[in-house]
Write a protein that holds these residues in place. Structure first.
Motif, mmCIF file in Angstrom:
data_model
loop_
_atom_site.group_PDB
_atom_site.id
_atom_site.type_symbol
_atom_site.label_atom_id
_atom_site.label_comp_id
_atom_site.label_asym_id
_atom_site.label_seq_id
_atom_site.Cartn_x
_atom_site.Cartn_y
_atom_site.Cartn_z
ATOM 1 N N THR A 95 19.607 14.149 45.712
ATOM 2 C CA THR A 95 18.307 14.290 46.385
ATOM 3 C C THR A 95 17.839 12.886 46.791
ATOM 4 O O THR A 95 18.394 11.887 46.297
ATOM 5 C CB THR A 95 17.289 14.944 45.439
ATOM 6 O OG1 THR A 95 17.292 14.206 44.222
ATOM 7 C CG2 THR A 95 17.630 16.406 45.176
ATOM 8 N N LYS A 107 16.264 9.273 46.980
ATOM 9 C CA LYS A 107 15.945 8.310 45.902
ATOM 10 C C LYS A 107 14.487 8.448 45.478
ATOM 11 O O LYS A 107 13.614 8.630 46.311
ATOM 12 C CB LYS A 107 16.170 6.884 46.414
ATOM 13 C CG LYS A 107 17.504 6.330 46.026
ATOM 14 C CD LYS A 107 17.488 4.784 46.037
ATOM 15 C CE LYS A 107 18.681 4.239 45.296
ATOM 16 N NZ LYS A 107 19.961 4.616 45.900
ATOM 17 N N THR A 164 13.162 10.846 43.771
ATOM 18 C CA THR A 164 12.699 12.227 43.540
ATOM 19 C C THR A 164 13.446 12.829 42.357
ATOM 20 O O THR A 164 14.470 12.307 41.911
ATOM 21 C CB THR A 164 12.921 13.119 44.788
ATOM 22 O OG1 THR A 164 14.309 13.107 45.113
ATOM 23 C CG2 THR A 164 12.113 12.632 45.967
ATOM 24 N N ASP A 217 20.730 18.624 43.778
ATOM 25 C CA ASP A 217 20.305 19.979 44.133
ATOM 26 C C ASP A 217 21.495 20.688 44.775
ATOM 27 O O ASP A 217 22.476 20.023 45.121
ATOM 28 C CB ASP A 217 19.150 19.885 45.128
ATOM 29 C CG ASP A 217 18.259 21.103 45.049
ATOM 30 O OD1 ASP A 217 18.639 22.073 44.371
ATOM 31 O OD2 ASP A 217 17.190 21.090 45.695
ATOM 32 N N GLN A 265 14.878 14.005 32.364
ATOM 33 C CA GLN A 265 15.190 12.908 33.290
ATOM 34 C C GLN A 265 16.292 12.025 32.687
ATOM 35 O O GLN A 265 17.233 11.625 33.373
ATOM 36 C CB GLN A 265 13.917 12.081 33.547
ATOM 37 C CG GLN A 265 14.154 10.807 34.327
ATOM 38 C CD GLN A 265 13.885 10.966 35.817
ATOM 39 O OE1 GLN A 265 12.903 11.583 36.196
ATOM 40 N NE2 GLN A 265 14.747 10.409 36.633
#
Ligand SMILES: O=C(O)CCC(=O)C(=O)O
Length: 292
Positions: free
Chosen positions: A205, A207, A209, A214, A64
């Motif tokens: 993607t 917000k 997630t 992607d 992340q």
């Protein structure tokens, strides 16, 4: 005479790319390389690279951290590394100046030497010659293609990442700060491939997630024989149409292949996709290319 000739324009329109020799002098290339060496010397290695993680959850945070670092880099000067350059304690296992894949994505805004080259009369002249009315600079990168480990860049179209409506509004300018050769990983193109649209888009993607980006669609498989090498002498520039298919091979040679590259977009009557990973920010709206 214009730096870019009518014949160059024709070649760019037909093939989707063109090589122009002599944009920069050898000394100008060395000044840009020298400044980058200072930036690398002074860099703070980002936490997500330095910290060791043991649990699955911590590994996830690292991923992340990596993704956040990338997606917020459009208005900053940030560091992206080659694979396998840190040990499991987050220490360099190669010299730090040999660890980087690229630095991006706002050298054009915050580094005076890079800013000067980006807005130089020759670059502005190229954009005018191509008929651009109100071009803006969207991003910039310094790509190292390190000797021995500089990774391959797989076939792609830049519009996959920098999507506009209509298409055909984005141009890459790729400046060789050292000779770029078939041995050290020069660009390869499929001439004329800019005319077939795109088949893949990278999008943000929703917000909250993860992952943060992607792909919609898939990259086509391209016939290897269709790629043509584009070696460039130090100081030369390659103009890259946003939809032309291109790639570069791994650098297995003992030479580096440093480049400074940036993208411009005709902003008149163009919609920059809000789904692109890269977005103009309050701190850094896309700057106009034409300045005094
Ligand atoms: O410099 C490279 O090896 C690849 C760069 C590239 O393909 C790009 O910037 O679109």
């Amino acid at each position: 005479m214009d730096f870019m000739t009518d014949r160059d324009v024709q070649k760019y329109q037909e093939d989707g790319y063109v090589i122009l020799d002599g944009l920069l002098t050898s000394q100008e290339c060395d000044e840009l390389r020298h400044r980058m060496a200072e930036i690398v010397e002074q860099m703070d290695v980002p936490d997500h690279c330095r910290t060791t993680f043991s649990t699955y959850h911590e590994e996830q945070l690292k991923t992340q951290g990596n993704a956040d670092y990338f997606i917020t880099s459009g208005d900053k000067i940030r560091f992206f590394f080659e694979k396998g350059v840190f040990d499991d304690k987050g220490e360099f296992i190669v010299p730090r100046e040999r660890s980087l894949n690229k630095v991006g994505h706002a050298l054009h805004a915050y580094e005076p030497l890079y800013k000067k080259v980006t807005h130089s009369p020759k670059i502005q002249g190229i954009a005018k010659k191509l008929g651009l009315k109100s071009p803006v600079v969207t991003q910039s990168m310094y790509i190292f293609k390190q000797p021995g480990i500089g990774g391959e860049v797989t076939p792609h179209q830049d519009a996959t990442f920098l999507y506009t409506e209509p298409l055909g509004r984005v141009i890459g300018l790729w400046i060789a700060l050292e000779d770029a050769t078939v041995n050290n990983g020069c660009l390869w193109f499929i001439p004329g491939s800019q005319n077939s649209g795109i088949t893949r888009r990278m999008v943000r993607t929703p917000k909250g997630t993860f992952p943060l980006t992607d792909f919609i669609g898939t990259e086509k498989t391209y016939d290897e024989d269709k790629f043509v090498a584009a070696p460039v002498r130090k100081g030369g520039v390659v103009l890259i149409h946003g939809e032309v298919v291109h790639r570069s091979a791994q650098n297995t040679s003992a030479d580096s292949r440093h480049v400074y590259t940036f993208h411009i977009m005709e902003s008149q009557s163009t919609k920059w996709s809000p789904d692109n990973w890269l977005q103009p920010t309050e701190e850094l709206p896309f700057p106009l290319l034409y300045t005094d």
